[in-house]
Motif scaffolding. Structure first.
Motif, PDB file in Angstrom:
ATOM      1  N   ASP A  15       2.097  44.775  43.197  1.00 50.30           N
ATOM      2  CA  ASP A  15       2.805  45.832  43.930  1.00 50.30           C
ATOM      3  C   ASP A  15       3.527  46.824  43.023  1.00 50.30           C
ATOM      4  OD1 ASP A  15       1.927  44.789  46.304  1.00 50.30           O
ATOM      5  OD2 ASP A  15       3.832  43.799  46.803  1.00 50.30           O
ATOM      6  N   ASP A  16       3.988  46.374  41.870  1.00 46.61           N
ATOM      7  CA  ASP A  16       4.734  47.245  40.974  1.00 46.61           C
ATOM      8  C   ASP A  16       3.945  47.444  39.677  1.00 46.61           C
ATOM      9  OD1 ASP A  16       6.493  48.593  39.333  1.00 46.61           O
ATOM     10  OD2 ASP A  16       8.187  47.242  39.713  1.00 46.61           O
ATOM     11  N   PRO A  17       3.167  48.531  39.597  1.00 44.98           N
ATOM     12  CA  PRO A  17       2.332  48.741  38.412  1.00 44.98           C
ATOM     13  C   PRO A  17       3.126  49.003  37.132  1.00 44.98           C
ATOM     14  CG  PRO A  17       2.189  50.624  39.893  1.00 44.98           C
ATOM     15  CD  PRO A  17       3.011  49.582  40.588  1.00 44.98           C
ATOM     16  N   SER A  18       4.422  49.234  37.260  1.00 39.01           N
ATOM     17  CA  SER A  18       5.229  49.485  36.059  1.00 39.01           C
ATOM     18  C   SER A  18       5.633  48.190  35.343  1.00 39.01           C
ATOM     19  CB  SER A  18       6.490  50.279  36.423  1.00 39.01           C
ATOM     20  OG  SER A  18       7.387  49.483  37.176  1.00 39.01           O
ATOM     21  N   LEU A  19       5.454  47.050  35.998  1.00 38.82           N
ATOM     22  CA  LEU A  19       5.823  45.769  35.372  1.00 38.82           C
ATOM     23  C   LEU A  19       4.829  45.381  34.289  1.00 38.82           C
ATOM     24  CD1 LEU A  19       6.814  43.507  38.409  1.00 38.82           C
ATOM     25  CD2 LEU A  19       8.331  44.530  36.716  1.00 38.82           C
ATOM     26  N   ALA A  20       5.350  44.830  33.216  1.00 39.56           N
ATOM     27  CA  ALA A  20       4.480  44.238  32.201  1.00 39.56           C
ATOM     28  C   ALA A  20       3.790  43.024  32.815  1.00 39.56           C
ATOM     29  CB  ALA A  20       5.315  43.808  30.991  1.00 39.56           C
ATOM     30  N   ASP A  21       2.614  42.693  32.311  1.00 34.73           N
ATOM     31  CA  ASP A  21       1.846  41.580  32.869  1.00 34.73           C
ATOM     32  C   ASP A  21       2.669  40.295  32.948  1.00 34.73           C
ATOM     33  OD1 ASP A  21      -0.772  40.391  33.721  1.00 34.73           O
ATOM     34  OD2 ASP A  21      -0.418  39.217  31.907  1.00 34.73           O
ATOM     35  N   ILE A  22       3.433  39.992  31.923  1.00 37.88           N
ATOM     36  CA  ILE A  22       4.222  38.756  31.888  1.00 37.88           C
ATOM     37  C   ILE A  22       5.314  38.735  32.962  1.00 37.88           C
ATOM     38  CG2 ILE A  22       5.935  39.506  30.180  1.00 37.88           C
ATOM     39  CD1 ILE A  22       5.559  36.667  28.894  1.00 37.88           C
ATOM     40  N   GLU A  23       5.694  39.882  33.475  1.00 35.37           N
ATOM     41  CA  GLU A  23       6.767  39.990  34.473  1.00 35.37           C
ATOM     42  C   GLU A  23       6.286  39.988  35.923  1.00 35.37           C
ATOM     43  OE1 GLU A  23       9.986  39.763  33.923  1.00 35.37           O
ATOM     44  OE2 GLU A  23       9.555  39.504  31.797  1.00 35.37           O
ATOM     45  N   ARG A  24       4.966  40.000  36.138  1.00 32.53           N
ATOM     46  CA  ARG A  24       4.479  40.041  37.523  1.00 32.53           C
ATOM     47  C   ARG A  24       4.866  38.767  38.275  1.00 32.53           C
ATOM     48  NH1 ARG A  24      -0.777  39.915  38.332  1.00 32.53           N
ATOM     49  NH2 ARG A  24      -1.368  39.540  36.190  1.00 32.53           N
ATOM     50  N   PRO A  25       5.471  38.927  39.463  1.00 32.35           N
ATOM     51  CA  PRO A  25       5.868  37.755  40.259  1.00 32.35           C
ATOM     52  C   PRO A  25       4.719  37.281  41.149  1.00 32.35           C
ATOM     53  CG  PRO A  25       6.576  39.738  41.362  1.00 32.35           C
ATOM     54  CD  PRO A  25       5.924  40.173  40.053  1.00 32.35           C
ATOM     55  N   LEU A  26       4.978  36.213  41.861  1.00 32.04           N
ATOM     56  CA  LEU A  26       4.011  35.750  42.855  1.00 32.04           C
ATOM     57  C   LEU A  26       3.999  36.692  44.056  1.00 32.04           C
ATOM     58  CD1 LEU A  26       4.560  31.881  42.996  1.00 32.04           C
ATOM     59  CD2 LEU A  26       2.722  33.150  41.869  1.00 32.04           C
ATOM     60  N   ALA A  27       2.832  36.827  44.636  1.00 30.34           N
ATOM     61  CA  ALA A  27       2.673  37.550  45.895  1.00 30.34           C
ATOM     62  C   ALA A  27       3.081  36.596  47.024  1.00 30.34           C
ATOM     63  CB  ALA A  27       1.218  37.981  46.060  1.00 30.34           C
ATOM     64  N   PRO A  28       3.341  37.106  48.212  1.00 30.34           N
ATOM     65  CA  PRO A  28       3.657  36.218  49.336  1.00 30.34           C
ATOM     66  C   PRO A  28       2.602  35.114  49.523  1.00 30.34           C
ATOM     67  CG  PRO A  28       4.162  38.463  49.939  1.00 30.34           C
ATOM     68  CD  PRO A  28       3.464  38.518  48.590  1.00 30.34           C
TER      69      PRO A  28
END
Length: 71
Positions: A15-28
């Motif tokens: 959902d947030d393309p500005s996040l670094a890959d390591i920072e991506r959270p889980l989706a619902p």
């Protein structure tokens, strides 16, 4: 006999393309699926002696949800 269990992180969010890959959270969907995997591990009688978890946010979140199910 020793067994090795490899568990991939649950579905992550893009959902947030500005996040670094390591920072991506889980989706619902991932937050719903991870506890199911924990219950399946428990059902099979698996009990990890040692766990290595990536520092990636989604991997950490996945493990916390799995671990909550297996105690």
């Amino acid at each position: 006999m020793k067994e090795l269990l490899l568990l991939r992180h649950a579905k992550s969010s893009w959902d947030d393309p500005s996040l670094a890959d390591i920072e991506r959270p889980l989706a619902p969907r991932g937050r719903r699926a991870a506890p199911l995997m924990g219950r399946e591990i428990l059902r099979r009688g698996w009990s990890p002696d040692y766990v290595l978890v990536s520092p990636a946010r989604r991997a950490q979140q996945t493990w916390r949800l799995v671990a909550a199910e297996i105690g």
